[in-house]
Write an enzyme that holds these catalytic residues in place. Structure first.
Site, PDB file in Angstrom:
ATOM      1  N   GLU A  48       0.895  -1.140   0.209  1.00  0.00           N
ATOM      2  CA  GLU A  48       0.157  -0.107   0.000  1.00  0.00           C
ATOM      3  C   GLU A  48       0.966   1.301   0.017  1.00  0.00           C
ATOM      4  O   GLU A  48       0.744   2.179  -0.831  1.00  0.00           O
ATOM      5  CB  GLU A  48      -1.027  -0.052   1.104  1.00  0.00           C
ATOM      6  CG  GLU A  48      -1.891   1.108   1.564  1.00  0.00           C
ATOM      7  CD  GLU A  48      -2.071   1.410   2.845  1.00  0.00           C
ATOM      8  OE1 GLU A  48      -2.546   2.413   3.521  1.00  0.00           O
ATOM      9  OE2 GLU A  48      -2.200   0.491   3.600  1.00  0.00           O
ATOM     10  N   ASP A  52       0.637   3.794  -3.248  1.00  0.00           N
ATOM     11  CA  ASP A  52       0.379   5.234  -3.140  1.00  0.00           C
ATOM     12  C   ASP A  52       1.328   6.031  -3.887  1.00  0.00           C
ATOM     13  O   ASP A  52       0.783   7.023  -4.562  1.00  0.00           O
ATOM     14  CB  ASP A  52       0.321   5.625  -1.664  1.00  0.00           C
ATOM     15  CG  ASP A  52       0.143   7.065  -1.378  1.00  0.00           C
ATOM     16  OD1 ASP A  52      -0.903   7.509  -1.797  1.00  0.00           O
ATOM     17  OD2 ASP A  52       1.056   7.865  -1.025  1.00  0.00           O
ATOM     18  N   ASP A 121      -7.179   1.049   0.678  1.00  0.00           N
ATOM     19  CA  ASP A 121      -5.911   0.579   0.564  1.00  0.00           C
ATOM     20  C   ASP A 121      -5.510  -0.408  -0.282  1.00  0.00           C
ATOM     21  O   ASP A 121      -4.367  -0.910  -0.648  1.00  0.00           O
ATOM     22  CB  ASP A 121      -5.606   0.418   1.965  1.00  0.00           C
ATOM     23  CG  ASP A 121      -5.752   1.520   2.965  1.00  0.00           C
ATOM     24  OD1 ASP A 121      -5.647   2.733   2.442  1.00  0.00           O
ATOM     25  OD2 ASP A 121      -5.801   1.302   4.377  1.00  0.00           O
ATOM     26  N   GLU A 124      -4.446   0.330  -3.638  1.00  0.00           N
ATOM     27  CA  GLU A 124      -3.188   0.730  -3.682  1.00  0.00           C
ATOM     28  C   GLU A 124      -2.023  -0.320  -3.737  1.00  0.00           C
ATOM     29  O   GLU A 124      -0.980  -0.341  -4.374  1.00  0.00           O
ATOM     30  CB  GLU A 124      -2.822   1.710  -2.589  1.00  0.00           C
ATOM     31  CG  GLU A 124      -3.603   3.432  -2.707  1.00  0.00           C
ATOM     32  CD  GLU A 124      -3.177   4.202  -1.764  1.00  0.00           C
ATOM     33  OE1 GLU A 124      -3.124   5.330  -2.045  1.00  0.00           O
ATOM     34  OE2 GLU A 124      -3.049   3.641  -0.418  1.00  0.00           O
TER      35      GLU A 124
END
Length: 237
Positions: A48, A52, A121, A124
């Site tokens: 995650e 991002d 999440d 990502e």
């Protein structure tokens, strides 16, 4: 074909990609709650973190190259809409990824499979898995293919994060009117309660919404009202 292989193949069909390293996608779909109490189980928080950054860079590059006449400030605002939690949640819902996430029984019973933060999440983490397995260019294509609709909505000022505020602005444009959110009913067990709300103007029902909190059901009712009234939204409010 064993159950694990079938599970991975089903996910790959949803994502339209076939991973070389199957462990990566399995980790991307594993919530930290599932790893608690289990030895040597990897979960998706590290992926995650990477995803991002990959998503931010990819969207930044895309906006920079495709919208050459847009100033920095406007591009920053558009990017924040495209990569926000709500947009990631929309992608997760499109993939129907919630049913594939590994999580604890307790997390599942409290609505984890539909929780915005968990789904966002996970998106990502999946992006990071693609990046690690195939490299940046493949990850970039994967992102643009999946986020294209959201990018277009952001550039056309059609993304609204607070539907209640937007509805109020529109309805009160020509003067004060009475806008009320009425909780009609709720059902389900205490740990998974569903709330049903109507939004009314001068006692006329404009929209209805359901949510797993009163706040969510009100936002969905406002969203429904905006759609019914066929108003064009004008960006983040």
């Amino acid at each position: 074909m064993d159950e694990k292989t079938n599970y991975i193949e089903n996910v790959e069909k949803r994502l339209n990609i076939c991973f070389k390293d199957k462990e990566l996608i399995e980790i991307a779909l594993t919530h930290s709650s599932y790893a608690n109490g289990r030895k040597n189980v990897k979960f998706n928080e590290r992926l995650e973190f990477l995803g991002d950054s990959v998503l931010q860079l990819c969207i930044s590059e895309y906006l920079f190259s495709m919208y050459k006449n847009k100033p920095e400030g406007e591009l920053t605002k558009k990017r924040s809409l495209i990569v926000c939690e709500n947009s990631l949640y929309e992608i997760a819902r499109k993939w129907d990824i919630g049913k594939y996430i590994k999580m604890s029984r307790g997390e599942e019973l409290t609505g984890g499979r539909e929780r915005t933060s968990i789904l966002a999440d996970c998106v990502e983490a999946i992006i990071a898995a693609v990046h690690v397995d195939f490299g940046y260019e493949r990850a970039r294509k994967f992102i643009i293919d999946n986020f294209n609709g959201i990018i277009q909505k952001a550039m056309e000022n059609k993304i609204v994060l607070d539907y209640k505020t937007r509805l109020q602005e529109i309805l009160q444009k020509n003067g004060d009117v009475s806008i009320d959110y009425v909780l009609i009913s709720y059902d389900g067990p205490p740990h998974r309660r569903k709330f049903y709300t109507e939004v009314c103007m001068d006692k006329n029902v404009l929209g209805k919404g359901m949510g797993y909190s009163k706040k969510e059901s009100e936002q969905n009712a406002a969203h429904n009202a905006l759609n019914k009234l066929d108003f064009k939204t004008s960006g983040r409010v």
